[in-house]
Enzyme design. Structure first.
Site, PDB file in Angstrom:
ATOM      1  CG  ASN A 100      11.920   0.268  76.202  1.00 59.33           C
ATOM      2  OD1 ASN A 100      12.402   1.429  76.404  1.00 59.33           O
ATOM      3  ND2 ASN A 100      12.745  -0.649  75.878  1.00 59.33           N
ATOM      4  CB  VAL A 107       4.408  -1.412  79.236  1.00 53.30           C
ATOM      5  CG1 VAL A 107       5.598  -0.867  79.808  1.00 53.30           C
ATOM      6  CG2 VAL A 107       3.516  -0.337  79.008  1.00 53.30           C
ATOM      7  CB  CYS A 108       9.062  -4.241  76.825  1.00 56.21           C
ATOM      8  SG  CYS A 108      10.294  -5.495  77.096  1.00 56.21           S
ATOM      9  CG  LEU A 109       9.045  -1.986  83.855  1.00 59.20           C
ATOM     10  CD1 LEU A 109      10.435  -1.199  83.526  1.00 59.20           C
ATOM     11  CD2 LEU A 109       7.971  -1.435  84.398  1.00 59.20           C
TER      12      LEU A 109
END
Ligand SMILES: [Zn+2]
Ligand SMILES: [Zn+2]
Ligand SMILES: [Zn+2]
Lengths: 180, 139
Positions: A100, A107-109
């Site tokens: 992620n 950042v993939c959140l």
């Protein structure tokens, strides 16, 4: 003489004016201040900032369990004047092997993207970030190879993470040592 | 001339009647204060006007754009925010018109506020027709 006095007065007024602008906290800063005041963090999360700039935070995550246990991961959290209408921007300062987080540190959140709402606090954001290290996920990946490995072969994924964290190559890509 | 205040009598105290928290979930500032953007509202809208407005919602409605951003927007989901704060959120693409707390479509509970909402945002309030009809029926 009168003119000089007038000039001095004006100068003073201008100085006061500019000083006022600098000192007055913006709406974003007021809200960030409240978020920081209310922070209750576990020893695995550290938040720092310089005393005169609360819009740029340094985050350190030290996961004590999971694939990334023992590593020290540094992030830069930049918050703009639109906060909390806009989510903070999070960047990983280490090059790490994570489904992620891409090699550029993006950042993939979900809560920082499509699921952001202005009632989410910095506390929630930091816990969300830590959660990525406890439970990396293969949905919506930024490092596709890492995501595929995690999905296919968890043991191999764990080995790759170990190699990368010591500072080494995984699939031809060099990753930073995060044990410092 | 110097004026020295020797004593004063407070005549009244006011307080917004808002369900749940006393603070706006967006800016975390109390409803009895203003939202942080509106510390100094509009075109020198004097604080005095603000107090006038509290006595009479009819006057309040005529001050659109100045004072009205103070009043809390109470959603039909019972989540409340400063009018200004919720309008700013609903204006963003990410909001999709949803309440930031419960992610239901944000609609206003109060019909007074509905007019405020429309006047401030320059567009129809997302108040559902169903709710309008309910208001006509006796409870
Ligand atoms: Zn507010
Ligand atoms: Zn406001
Ligand atoms: Zn709600």
């Amino acid at each position: 003489m009168l003119k000089i006095r007038q000039l001095q007065k004006e100068k003073q007024k201008n100085q006061e004016g500019s000083g006022h602008v600098v000192n007055k906290a913006s709406p974003a800063e007021i809200r960030i201040g409240k978020d920081l005041e209310e922070l209750v963090l576990p020893p695995t999360i550290k938040v720092e900032h310089s005393p005169n700039d609360i819009k740029n935070l340094k985050i350190t995550i030290r996961p004590d369990e999971g694939y990334y246990s023992g590593g020290v991961f540094k992030f830069e959290c930049s918050i703009n004047e639109n906060y909390p209408m806009e989510a903070p921007k999070m960047k990983c300062l280490n090059k790490i092997y994570h489904p992620n987080i891409d090699v550029e540190g993006n950042v993939c959140l979900n809560i920082l993207r499509e699921d952001w709402t202005p009632v989410i606090s910095l506390q929630t954001v930091f816990f969300g970030l830590q959660f990525l290290f406890l439970e990396p996920n293969e949905t919506d990946p930024l490092n596709k190879e890492a995501a595929i490995e995690l999905n296919k072969d968890r043991k191999k994924f764990a080995r790759n993470v170990m190699v990368s964290m010591r500072g080494g190559y995984v699939n031809g890509e060099y990753y930073d040592n995060v044990y410092s | 001339m110097k004026v020295t205040i020797q004593n004063w009598h407070s005549i009244f105290a006011w307080h917004w009647d808002v369900p749940g928290d006393e603070v706006c979930g967006i800016c975390r500032v109390a409803f009895d204060g203003t939202c942080p953007v509106c510390k100094f509202p509009g075109d020198q809208c004097p604080i005095g006007k603000f107090f006038d407005c509290l006595f009479c919602f009819v006057i309040l409605r005529s001050h659109v754009g100045h004072v009205l951003t103070f009043c809390p927007a109470i959603g039909s989901c019972h989540h409340s925010f400063h009018m200004h704060c919720i309008l700013k959120w609903l204006d963003t693409d990410t909001s999709k018109g949803l309440c930031p707390m419960c992610r239901q479509i944000f609609t206003l509970e109060n019909s007074n506020n509905k007019e405020v909402f429309e006047a401030l945002s320059g567009r129809p309030s997302p108040l559902e027709e169903g709710i309008l009809e309910q208001e006509g029926t006796p409870v």
